[in-house]
Design an enzyme around this catalytic site. Structure first.
Site, short mmCIF file in Angstrom:
data_model
loop_
_atom_site.label_atom_id
_atom_site.label_comp_id
_atom_site.label_asym_id
_atom_site.label_seq_id
_atom_site.Cartn_x
_atom_site.Cartn_y
_atom_site.Cartn_z
N LEU A 1 0.80 -1.22 0.00
CA LEU A 1 0.00 0.00 0.00
C LEU A 1 0.83 1.28 0.00
O LEU A 1 0.30 2.37 0.18
CB LEU A 1 -0.97 -0.01 1.18
CG LEU A 1 -1.96 -1.19 1.16
CD1 LEU A 1 -2.81 -1.20 2.41
CD2 LEU A 1 -2.82 -1.16 -0.09
N CYS A 2 2.14 1.16 -0.24
CA CYS A 2 3.00 2.34 -0.33
C CYS A 2 2.87 2.98 -1.70
O CYS A 2 2.76 2.30 -2.71
CB CYS A 2 4.46 1.95 -0.10
SG CYS A 2 4.87 1.65 1.61
N HIS A 3 2.90 4.31 -1.70
CA HIS A 3 2.88 5.06 -2.95
C HIS A 3 4.27 5.03 -3.59
O HIS A 3 5.27 5.14 -2.87
CB HIS A 3 2.51 6.52 -2.70
CG HIS A 3 1.12 6.72 -2.24
ND1 HIS A 3 0.74 6.58 -0.93
CD2 HIS A 3 0.00 7.04 -2.93
CE1 HIS A 3 -0.56 6.81 -0.82
NE2 HIS A 3 -1.03 7.09 -2.01
N GLU B 1 10.40 4.07 3.28
CA GLU B 1 11.60 4.01 2.44
C GLU B 1 12.86 3.92 3.29
O GLU B 1 13.76 3.13 2.99
CB GLU B 1 11.64 5.22 1.50
CG GLU B 1 10.64 5.15 0.36
CD GLU B 1 9.17 5.28 0.76
OE1 GLU B 1 8.30 4.89 -0.04
OE2 GLU B 1 8.87 5.76 1.88
N ASP C 1 23.69 -11.78 4.11
CA ASP C 1 23.94 -12.62 2.93
C ASP C 1 25.42 -12.69 2.60
O ASP C 1 25.94 -13.77 2.31
CB ASP C 1 23.16 -12.08 1.73
CG ASP C 1 23.43 -12.87 0.47
OD1 ASP C 1 23.28 -14.12 0.51
OD2 ASP C 1 23.81 -12.27 -0.55
#
Length: 165
Positions: A79-81, A118, A132
């Protein structure tokens, strides 16, 4: 806030998830900073410091991964723009007290919606990239402490985490 409890902005009146309509919001400068860490064995930290990790430059690669992740947040969080970020920084520093690496990310734009997600995404992916790249030496590393440190801009105003350094 005028005495009312904050609600869940991504849930509509019928309880369904939806993207918030930001078309009527004012464009303001919005900045958010988040942090997290990767705790590891001191030997693993030494390998990273010396540049001897099997996969190469851990810190440089994690920094780039964090920046790239911030730019792709809307692809990862439903639901992030999608945002036109004007600045993203990812700083990675040794923290002997962990021991390990502390990651701090800042996202900035001038727009109608905030950049908290973000900054948090940048930190999360940078931490995952550290894991990783160093897992061949230390599978017991722990990622933690991911949180919003501060944000500014927008209708809800400024925020600073009570435990922020």
């Amino acid at each position: 806030m005028s005495g009312q409890k904050p609600g869940l902005t991504h849930i509509d009146a019928s309880g369904e998830a939806h993207m918030v309509d930001v078309s009527d919001k004012d464009e303001t400068v919005r900045i958010a900073t988040a942090e997290g860490h990767v705790k590891m064995a001191t030997e693993t930290l030494a390998l990273i410091r010396q540049g001897n990790a099997k996969k190469g430059d851990v810190i440089g690669t994690a920094r780039l991964a964090g920046i790239m992740a911030a730019k792709r947040t809307a692809d990862l969080i439903p639901l992030c723009h999608p945002l036109m970020l004007t600045k993203v920084t990812v700083e990675i520093a040794e923290d002997a007290a962990l021991p390990g690496l502390r990651v701090t990310a800042t996202a900035k734009l001038t727009g109608k919606t905030g950049v908290e997600m973000e900054a948090l995404t940048a930190v999360s992916v940078a931490c995952l990239t550290i894991y990783d790249m160093a897992k061949a030496a230390d599978k017991a590393m722990e990622i933690g402490g991911i949180r919003l440190l501060e944000k500014s801009g927008g209708k809800s105003g400024d925020f600073r985490h009570p435990e922020a350094r």
